[in-house]
Scaffold this active site. Structure first.
Site, PDB file in Angstrom:
ATOM      1  N   GLY A   1      10.491  76.007  16.359  1.00  0.00           N
ATOM      2  CA  GLY A   1      11.253  74.850  16.320  1.00  0.00           C
ATOM      3  C   GLY A   1      10.332  73.678  15.416  1.00  0.00           C
TER       4      GLY A   1
ATOM      5  CG  HIS B   1      14.663  73.494  18.656  1.00  0.00           C
ATOM      6  ND1 HIS B   1      13.689  72.762  18.659  1.00  0.00           N
ATOM      7  CD2 HIS B   1      14.050  74.436  19.423  1.00  0.00           C
ATOM      8  CE1 HIS B   1      12.801  72.892  19.325  1.00  0.00           C
ATOM      9  NE2 HIS B   1      12.824  73.964  19.792  1.00  0.00           N
ATOM     10  CG  ASP B   2      14.815  69.533  16.207  1.00  0.00           C
ATOM     11  OD1 ASP B   2      16.031  68.812  16.073  1.00  0.00           O
ATOM     12  OD2 ASP B   2      14.689  70.039  17.233  1.00  0.00           O
TER      13      ASP B   2
END
Length: 262
Positions: A139, A121-122
């Site tokens: 992440g 994520h991200d």
């Protein structure tokens, strides 16, 4: 619709260009947008909200746009955005972003992503990178243009990897990797600068010399990072033809948040 295999399942709320190809037993969920010329192989799952650009090729058995592997995630409408002309090989997993960051996981253009790569994520990945088999990003990792990650490279969350850098096979990164630098090991250490890669990309002799000087300043003279930045700023005045190359390094060092690999 002739380019979609009859065993594929495409949600009515997905938006696919008429030229998109979808392989057998692939699932395309709602909130997915796929632009012209992209091919999604068999046995893939693409979940939304996800936007995929033009002329990408996803090989079989990948999971694209799934919810982030973050215990804080509570179903917020985050995204995965994939650019154009990327090649994504088998068994890759790209997760959407989280509300704790910008809410977007992003892959740029013209990247070569080999099998079993994970983008958590991200993460933000630039253009023309190469990720060898089993490269794994935790992440919030940022990867600059033209970076090359060797097989089984593992990157800790929030680490930034500079443009034109390179890691050896099995490298473990807990700190930021500056532009142009080659690193390897567990934990990773700087080994040299990416001379051959820069030559192939058309760097001038002046630029190559500037990178060589910056490597010596940062890694061979026992200076602190702040002292090294002062030396590099002075180098800009001496090497006008490589000013932008030096500025790329300075900008990275000025924004590094986890310390740099030394």
């Amino acid at each position: 619709m002739s380019k979609i295999h009859p065993t594929a399942v495409v949600d009515p709320k997905a938006e696919l260009d008429s030229s998109v190809e979808v392989g057998a037993f692939t699932l395309i969920g709602p909130g997915v947008k796929i632009d012209a010329g992209t091919r999604i192989g068999p046995h893939c799952v693409v979940e939304g909200p996800t936007t995929i650009g033009r002329d990408n090729q996803f090989f079989q058995f990948s999971s694209i746009g799934a919810a982030p592997q973050d215990k804080k995630y509570a179903g917020e409408p985050t995204q995965l955005i994939v650019g154009d002309r990327n090649v994504v090989r088998e068994f890759c997993t790209f997760n959407r972003g989280t509300s704790q960051d910008a809410g977007i996981t992003r892959l740029g253009d013209d990247n070569w992503i080999m099998a079993y790569v994970h983008l958590a994520h991200d993460c933000v990945v630039g253009n023309r990178t190469i990720f060898a088999n089993n490269a794994q990003l935790a992440g919030h990792v940022h990867v600059g243009d033209w970076a090359i990650l060797g097989g089984f490279t593992v990157v800790h969350q929030f680490v930034h990897i500079g443009a034109h850098s390179m890691t050896g096979m099995g490298s473990i990164l807990f700190q930021d990797l500056p532009p142009f630098i080659m690193a390897a090991g567990n934990t990773a250490e700087a080994r040299s600068f990416n001379l051959e890669g820069l030559k192939r990309r058309g760097f001038s002799p002046e630029q190559l010399n500037a990178v060589k000087q910056m490597y010596r300043i940062l890694y061979r003279r026992g200076l602190t990072v702040d002292q090294a930045k002062m030396e590099m700023m002075a180098l800009q005045g001496e090497m006008a033809a490589a000013k932008d190359t030096i500025q790329l390094m300075l900008d990275f060092l000025n924004t590094a948040t986890r310390g740099i690999i030394r």
